[in-house]
Design a protein around this motif. Structure first.
Motif, mmCIF file in Angstrom:
data_model
loop_
_atom_site.group_PDB
_atom_site.id
_atom_site.type_symbol
_atom_site.label_atom_id
_atom_site.label_comp_id
_atom_site.label_asym_id
_atom_site.label_seq_id
_atom_site.Cartn_x
_atom_site.Cartn_y
_atom_site.Cartn_z
ATOM 1 N N GLU A 9 0.842 -1.189 0.000
ATOM 2 C CA GLU A 9 0.000 0.000 0.000
ATOM 3 C C GLU A 9 0.886 1.252 0.000
ATOM 4 O O GLU A 9 1.779 1.379 0.854
ATOM 5 C CB GLU A 9 -0.908 0.009 1.228
ATOM 6 C CG GLU A 9 -1.907 -1.136 1.255
ATOM 7 C CD GLU A 9 -2.799 -1.132 0.031
ATOM 8 O OE1 GLU A 9 -3.227 -0.035 -0.404
ATOM 9 O OE2 GLU A 9 -3.065 -2.218 -0.499
ATOM 10 N N PRO A 10 0.690 2.162 -0.933
ATOM 11 C CA PRO A 10 1.583 3.322 -1.041
ATOM 12 C C PRO A 10 1.722 4.121 0.252
ATOM 13 O O PRO A 10 2.804 4.636 0.549
ATOM 14 C CB PRO A 10 0.935 4.163 -2.147
ATOM 15 C CG PRO A 10 0.194 3.175 -2.979
ATOM 16 C CD PRO A 10 -0.314 2.143 -2.014
ATOM 17 N N GLU A 11 0.644 4.215 1.026
ATOM 18 C CA GLU A 11 0.719 5.023 2.240
ATOM 19 C C GLU A 11 1.623 4.416 3.311
ATOM 20 O O GLU A 11 1.982 5.078 4.288
ATOM 21 C CB GLU A 11 -0.682 5.256 2.818
ATOM 22 C CG GLU A 11 -1.429 4.001 3.230
ATOM 23 C CD GLU A 11 -2.280 3.410 2.114
ATOM 24 O OE1 GLU A 11 -3.221 2.662 2.442
ATOM 25 O OE2 GLU A 11 -2.009 3.703 0.936
ATOM 26 N N ASN A 12 2.015 3.149 3.131
ATOM 27 C CA ASN A 12 2.881 2.486 4.112
ATOM 28 C C ASN A 12 4.347 2.435 3.677
ATOM 29 O O ASN A 12 5.159 1.771 4.329
ATOM 30 C CB ASN A 12 2.391 1.056 4.361
ATOM 31 C CG ASN A 12 1.000 1.020 4.959
ATOM 32 O OD1 ASN A 12 0.599 1.937 5.679
ATOM 33 N ND2 ASN A 12 0.255 -0.032 4.661
ATOM 34 N N ASP A 78 8.308 11.540 5.039
ATOM 35 C CA ASP A 78 7.625 10.778 4.000
ATOM 36 C C ASP A 78 8.347 10.977 2.668
ATOM 37 O O ASP A 78 9.328 11.714 2.566
ATOM 38 C CB ASP A 78 6.165 11.209 3.910
ATOM 39 C CG ASP A 78 5.374 10.722 5.127
ATOM 40 O OD1 ASP A 78 5.741 9.678 5.693
ATOM 41 O OD2 ASP A 78 4.408 11.410 5.515
ATOM 42 N N ILE A 79 7.859 10.328 1.626
ATOM 43 C CA ILE A 79 8.530 10.366 0.329
ATOM 44 C C ILE A 79 8.758 11.804 -0.133
ATOM 45 O O ILE A 79 7.817 12.589 -0.272
ATOM 46 C CB ILE A 79 7.717 9.595 -0.728
ATOM 47 C CG1 ILE A 79 7.525 8.136 -0.314
ATOM 48 C CG2 ILE A 79 8.393 9.699 -2.092
ATOM 49 C CD1 ILE A 79 8.782 7.304 -0.268
ATOM 50 N N PHE A 80 10.032 12.153 -0.350
ATOM 51 C CA PHE A 80 10.452 13.474 -0.832
ATOM 52 C C PHE A 80 9.959 14.620 0.055
ATOM 53 O O PHE A 80 9.822 15.757 -0.408
ATOM 54 C CB PHE A 80 9.973 13.721 -2.271
ATOM 55 C CG PHE A 80 10.414 12.685 -3.267
ATOM 56 C CD1 PHE A 80 11.555 11.922 -3.063
ATOM 57 C CD2 PHE A 80 9.675 12.453 -4.423
ATOM 58 C CE1 PHE A 80 11.964 10.974 -3.980
ATOM 59 C CE2 PHE A 80 10.078 11.497 -5.351
ATOM 60 C CZ PHE A 80 11.221 10.754 -5.131
ATOM 61 N N ALA A 81 9.692 14.351 1.325
ATOM 62 C CA ALA A 81 9.154 15.378 2.222
ATOM 63 C C ALA A 81 9.963 15.423 3.511
ATOM 64 O O ALA A 81 10.338 14.379 4.057
ATOM 65 C CB ALA A 81 7.684 15.096 2.533
ATOM 66 N N ALA A 82 10.199 16.612 4.011
ATOM 67 C CA ALA A 82 10.949 16.761 5.252
ATOM 68 C C ALA A 82 10.121 16.288 6.440
ATOM 69 O O ALA A 82 8.896 16.437 6.447
ATOM 70 C CB ALA A 82 11.338 18.222 5.453
ATOM 71 N N PRO A 83 10.778 15.723 7.465
ATOM 72 C CA PRO A 83 10.060 15.421 8.700
ATOM 73 C C PRO A 83 9.690 16.706 9.419
ATOM 74 O O PRO A 83 10.265 17.775 9.153
ATOM 75 C CB PRO A 83 11.086 14.608 9.506
ATOM 76 C CG PRO A 83 12.406 15.059 8.988
ATOM 77 C CD PRO A 83 12.203 15.387 7.534
#
Length: 332
Positions: A9-12, A78-83
């Motif tokens: 699942e993409p969200e995981n 997350d994918i390409f995103a800063a925490p």
């Protein structure tokens, strides 16, 4: 756009890749809540510690460089995103062992926002944290405006050299000064033949025609105005070497570290052919490669291309570059 990837699942995605990282590399690291990847020996550290952060989707960076002699905590978004900033502040607190923390942040808008807010959050805690920003992409703006340059694969030599200086017992000001010296003396240029797709949405990060390539692609397909017809490995290497030499104002008899970093879909065969010409061409100019790495350090999914990074070296930096380290994806 339809993707062909081995995912569930993409969200995981981020959760599952970090679980896999920990399962495969338990001797080096552990993954704690909020996607903190932590050096297994952090609690034994009687020294300055190193923290970094960044989005997932660029593996092995930065989670794969957590371990002895490099990064102590990598906070993964997350994918390409800063925490988020709160998680980053928590990581700085978790990392501190009484000797201070060097916080290495790549210059991207989200990373800088989280990084700066985290620094504000921990001010009242009495922790000595010094932030070092990597900003070495020469395609975006000139060196005179380096504060607006993107951070690319140059973060890796900063991790390696800062981590070695910390292991050597340097104090936090000294480690930060050494890390900053690396950051100030490096330059990177990225080239791509084909862009990547976002592994959750399937969106294309960049589109190039079959006969095009872009020198100055940046990290996520930002582009730098360098679109041209596809050139040979030798031609591409020479164009990029010339640009990096000019940016660093390198002179004959100087010594450099050279990284050829595959972006995700460029074979090691291609990378080695590029490196071959770089070495020949640099020798013609009287510039010596005293350290090198060819392979994938910071990827962008299936982007076809590579990043070329040069670091001006001296004896101190070379000693720390060659110092031992044990991490999942970088060992010396």
């Amino acid at each position: 756009m339809k993707m062909k990837k081995f995912i569930n699942e993409p969200e995981n995605l981020t959760e599952e890749l970090l679980e896999g990282l920990a399962m495969a590399n338990g001797e080096y690291l552990q993954v704690e809540e909020n996607h903190m990847v932590i050096n297994r020996k952090l609690d034994e550290a009687d020294r300055v510690t190193i923290v970094t952060m960044g989005g997932s989707g660029h593996e092995p960076c930065c989670s794969g460089f957590v371990g002895e002699g490099m990064v102590d905590i990598g906070v993964i978004g997350d994918i390409f995103a800063a925490p988020g900033p709160q998680i980053c502040a928590d990581a700085l607190r978790r990392a501190d062992k009484g000797k201070g923390v060097v916080y290495i942040v790549l210059n991207h808008a989200g990373d800088m926002l989280s990084g700066n807010m985290a620094m504000k959050m921990i001010r009242k805690d009495g922790i000595q944290v010094i932030k070092v920003v990597t900003q070495e992409d020469i395609s975006s703006v000139p060196r005179s405006d380096a504060g607006n340059r993107r951070g690319l694969v140059g973060c890796v030599p900063v991790y390696k050299i800062a981590g070695a200086a910390a292991a050597d017992g340097k104090n936090v000001e000294e480690v930060a000064e050494i890390a900053q010296k690396v950051a100030d003396n490096m330059a990177t240029l990225a080239v791509a033949l084909r862009g990547a797709t976002h592994p959750i949405t399937g969106a294309e990060l960049a589109t190039l025609s079959e006969d095009e390539m872009e020198i100055g692609m940046g990290q996520h397909g930002e582009g730098g105005g360098g679109r041209t017809k596809v050139k040979t490995a030798n031609e591409t290497a020479e164009i990029m070497v010339d640009a990096l030499i000019q940016d660093l104002q390198l002179q004959s008899s100087e010594k450099i570290l050279l990284l050829i970093n595959g972006s995700g879909a460029t074979t090691l065969m291609e990378q080695l052919i590029v490196f071959r010409r770089c070495k020949q061409y640099l020798e013609e100019k009287g510039i010596e490669i005293v350290g090198s790495h060819v392979g994938e350090l910071l990827t962008v999914q299936e982007q076809a291309g590579f990043q070329m990074c040069m670091v001006r070296m001296d004896d101190e930096l070379l000693n720390y570059w060659n110092a031992p380290c044990k991490t999942p994806y970088f060992k010396m």
